[in-house]
Design a protein around this motif. Structure first.
Motif, PDB file in Angstrom:
ATOM      1  N   VAL A  32      -1.373 -12.068  -3.890  1.00  0.00           N
ATOM      2  CA  VAL A  32      -2.667 -12.176  -3.206  1.00  0.00           C
ATOM      3  C   VAL A  32      -3.155 -10.761  -2.948  1.00  0.00           C
ATOM      4  N   LEU A  33      -4.245 -10.395  -3.601  1.00  0.00           N
ATOM      5  CA  LEU A  33      -4.783  -9.038  -3.504  1.00  0.00           C
ATOM      6  C   LEU A  33      -5.727  -8.967  -2.301  1.00  0.00           C
ATOM      7  N   ALA A  34      -5.285  -8.279  -1.247  1.00  0.00           N
ATOM      8  CA  ALA A  34      -6.053  -8.263   0.003  1.00  0.00           C
ATOM      9  C   ALA A  34      -6.135  -6.853   0.567  1.00  0.00           C
ATOM     10  N   ALA A  35      -6.315  -5.870  -0.308  1.00  0.00           N
ATOM     11  CA  ALA A  35      -6.316  -4.473   0.144  1.00  0.00           C
ATOM     12  C   ALA A  35      -7.632  -3.774  -0.119  1.00  0.00           C
ATOM     13  N   GLY A  36      -8.699  -4.527  -0.365  1.00  0.00           N
ATOM     14  CA  GLY A  36      -9.992  -3.893  -0.619  1.00  0.00           C
ATOM     15  C   GLY A  36     -10.515  -3.180   0.611  1.00  0.00           C
ATOM     16  N   ASN A  37     -11.213  -2.074   0.406  1.00  0.00           N
ATOM     17  CA  ASN A  37     -11.738  -1.321   1.543  1.00  0.00           C
ATOM     18  C   ASN A  37     -13.026  -1.891   2.113  1.00  0.00           C
ATOM     19  N   ALA A  38     -13.724  -2.726   1.325  1.00  0.00           N
ATOM     20  CA  ALA A  38     -14.957  -3.388   1.803  1.00  0.00           C
ATOM     21  C   ALA A  38     -15.926  -2.406   2.451  1.00  0.00           C
ATOM     22  N   ARG A  39     -16.202  -1.310   1.742  1.00  0.00           N
ATOM     23  CA  ARG A  39     -17.070  -0.268   2.315  1.00  0.00           C
ATOM     24  C   ARG A  39     -18.450  -0.812   2.657  1.00  0.00           C
ATOM     25  N   ARG A  40     -18.999  -1.673   1.797  1.00  0.00           N
ATOM     26  CA  ARG A  40     -20.345  -2.193   2.038  1.00  0.00           C
ATOM     27  C   ARG A  40     -20.365  -3.158   3.216  1.00  0.00           C
ATOM     28  N   PHE A  41     -19.232  -3.826   3.473  1.00  0.00           N
ATOM     29  CA  PHE A  41     -19.168  -4.791   4.570  1.00  0.00           C
ATOM     30  C   PHE A  41     -19.064  -4.083   5.918  1.00  0.00           C
ATOM     31  N   GLY A  42     -18.462  -2.877   5.928  1.00  0.00           N
ATOM     32  CA  GLY A  42     -18.382  -2.095   7.157  1.00  0.00           C
ATOM     33  C   GLY A  42     -17.160  -2.352   8.002  1.00  0.00           C
ATOM     34  N   TYR A  91       2.818  -3.464   2.179  1.00  0.00           N
ATOM     35  CA  TYR A  91       1.830  -2.534   2.723  1.00  0.00           C
ATOM     36  C   TYR A  91       1.327  -1.591   1.636  1.00  0.00           C
ATOM     37  N   ASN A  92       0.030  -1.538   1.495  1.00  0.00           N
ATOM     38  CA  ASN A  92      -0.601  -0.593   0.579  1.00  0.00           C
ATOM     39  C   ASN A  92      -1.090   0.589   1.403  1.00  0.00           C
ATOM     40  N   ASP A  93      -0.364   1.696   1.323  1.00  0.00           N
ATOM     41  CA  ASP A  93      -0.685   2.859   2.139  1.00  0.00           C
ATOM     42  C   ASP A  93      -1.745   3.758   1.508  1.00  0.00           C
ATOM     43  N   ALA A  94      -2.212   3.396   0.318  1.00  0.00           N
ATOM     44  CA  ALA A  94      -3.221   4.228  -0.348  1.00  0.00           C
ATOM     45  C   ALA A  94      -4.192   3.350  -1.132  1.00  0.00           C
ATOM     46  N   PRO A  95      -4.926   2.469  -0.465  1.00  0.00           N
ATOM     47  CA  PRO A  95      -5.859   1.584  -1.175  1.00  0.00           C
ATOM     48  C   PRO A  95      -6.963   2.335  -1.895  1.00  0.00           C
ATOM     49  N   GLU A  96      -7.206   3.582  -1.473  1.00  0.00           N
ATOM     50  CA  GLU A  96      -8.247   4.379  -2.133  1.00  0.00           C
ATOM     51  C   GLU A  96      -7.888   4.705  -3.574  1.00  0.00           C
ATOM     52  N   LEU A  97      -6.629   4.492  -3.959  1.00  0.00           N
ATOM     53  CA  LEU A  97      -6.218   4.733  -5.346  1.00  0.00           C
ATOM     54  C   LEU A  97      -6.664   3.610  -6.280  1.00  0.00           C
ATOM     55  N   GLY A  98      -7.228   2.557  -5.715  1.00  0.00           N
ATOM     56  CA  GLY A  98      -7.841   1.526  -6.548  1.00  0.00           C
ATOM     57  C   GLY A  98      -7.014   0.274  -6.749  1.00  0.00           C
ATOM     58  N   LEU A  99      -7.631  -0.671  -7.434  1.00  0.00           N
ATOM     59  CA  LEU A  99      -7.028  -1.980  -7.661  1.00  0.00           C
ATOM     60  C   LEU A  99      -5.693  -1.890  -8.381  1.00  0.00           C
ATOM     61  N   SER A 100      -5.570  -0.937  -9.289  1.00  0.00           N
ATOM     62  CA  SER A 100      -4.329  -0.825 -10.065  1.00  0.00           C
ATOM     63  C   SER A 100      -3.115  -0.622  -9.160  1.00  0.00           C
ATOM     64  N   ARG A 101      -3.301   0.065  -8.048  1.00  0.00           N
ATOM     65  CA  ARG A 101      -2.172   0.294  -7.131  1.00  0.00           C
ATOM     66  C   ARG A 101      -1.735  -1.022  -6.489  1.00  0.00           C
ATOM     67  N   SER A 102      -2.694  -1.835  -6.070  1.00  0.00           N
ATOM     68  CA  SER A 102      -2.350  -3.128  -5.484  1.00  0.00           C
ATOM     69  C   SER A 102      -1.630  -4.011  -6.496  1.00  0.00           C
TER      70      SER A 102
END
Length: 199
Positions: A32-42, A91-102
């Protein structure tokens, strides 16, 4: 690419497959991929509620029974919820690295599975029955990639066979499984469902 329709009597057929055939013999994982940063959602949009149920809880409710499931997120509240469901929390400690990391974090502990289902956490109308039917369909052709679709247009979730794990692990940046699927279009089987389930 082949397409199977989920509507009508086909669901009964695939329900029987799930109960009595290859699904039982195969070890299938789920990420279950749940590490998006959702920047537009705030904020963490996955805790937002729809009809009184959060998006992330809906995503976990849609996971078929019997799958070895991990949840990848940077959010402590989501990781805690995963534990309530009996899912492994990663735990994804670096979600800014993108979907591939998750993908890499989620897939690594499931490398002994015959196939792994990847589900996104912001698809609130997906039904467990549909995810079960997709898993059952894949179990009939476990060397293939299986995905949900509407009118022949592929969506999520997608289930990948073990032979493609190296390609998934090699992804970089914000690239997801679609990049792997594009290299194996002839190995793709689609399960048709209603459009609203894929939104």
């Amino acid at each position: 690419m082949s397409v199977i329709d989920l509507q009508g009597t086909n669901w009964v057929y695939y329900s029987k497959i799930k109960r009595f055939s290859g699904v039982i013999a195969l070890k299938i994982g789920c990420v279950v991929l749940a590490a998006g940063n959702a920047r537009r959602f705030g904020s963490n949009k996955l805790t937002a509620q729809l009809d009184g149920i959060s998006l992330i809880r809906r995503a976990m409710d849609a996971v078929p029974d019997g799958l070895v499931t991990v949840v990848v997120s940077q959010y402590p509240e989501i990781l805690a919820l995963a534990g309530e469901y009996g899912f492994a929390a990663i735990y994804n400690d670096a979600p800014e690295l993108g979907l591939s990391r998750s993908i890499r974090l989620g897939l690594t502990p499931l490398l002994d599975c015959d196939g792994v289902l990847f589900s996104v956490a912001d698809q609130p109308w997906l039904k467990r029955e549909s995810a079960e039917a997709l898993t059952a369909l894949w179990a009939q052709k476990p060397s293939k990639i299986a995905a949900m679709a509407h009118s022949g247009v592929r969506g999520n979730p997608c289930l990948f066979p073990a032979r493609l794990y190296p390609e998934l692990l090699a992804l970089t940046g914000d690239t997801g499984g679609s990049a792997v699927i594009r290299q194996h279009e002839d190995d793709l089987i689609l399960l048709e469902t209603d459009a609203w389930e894929l939104t």
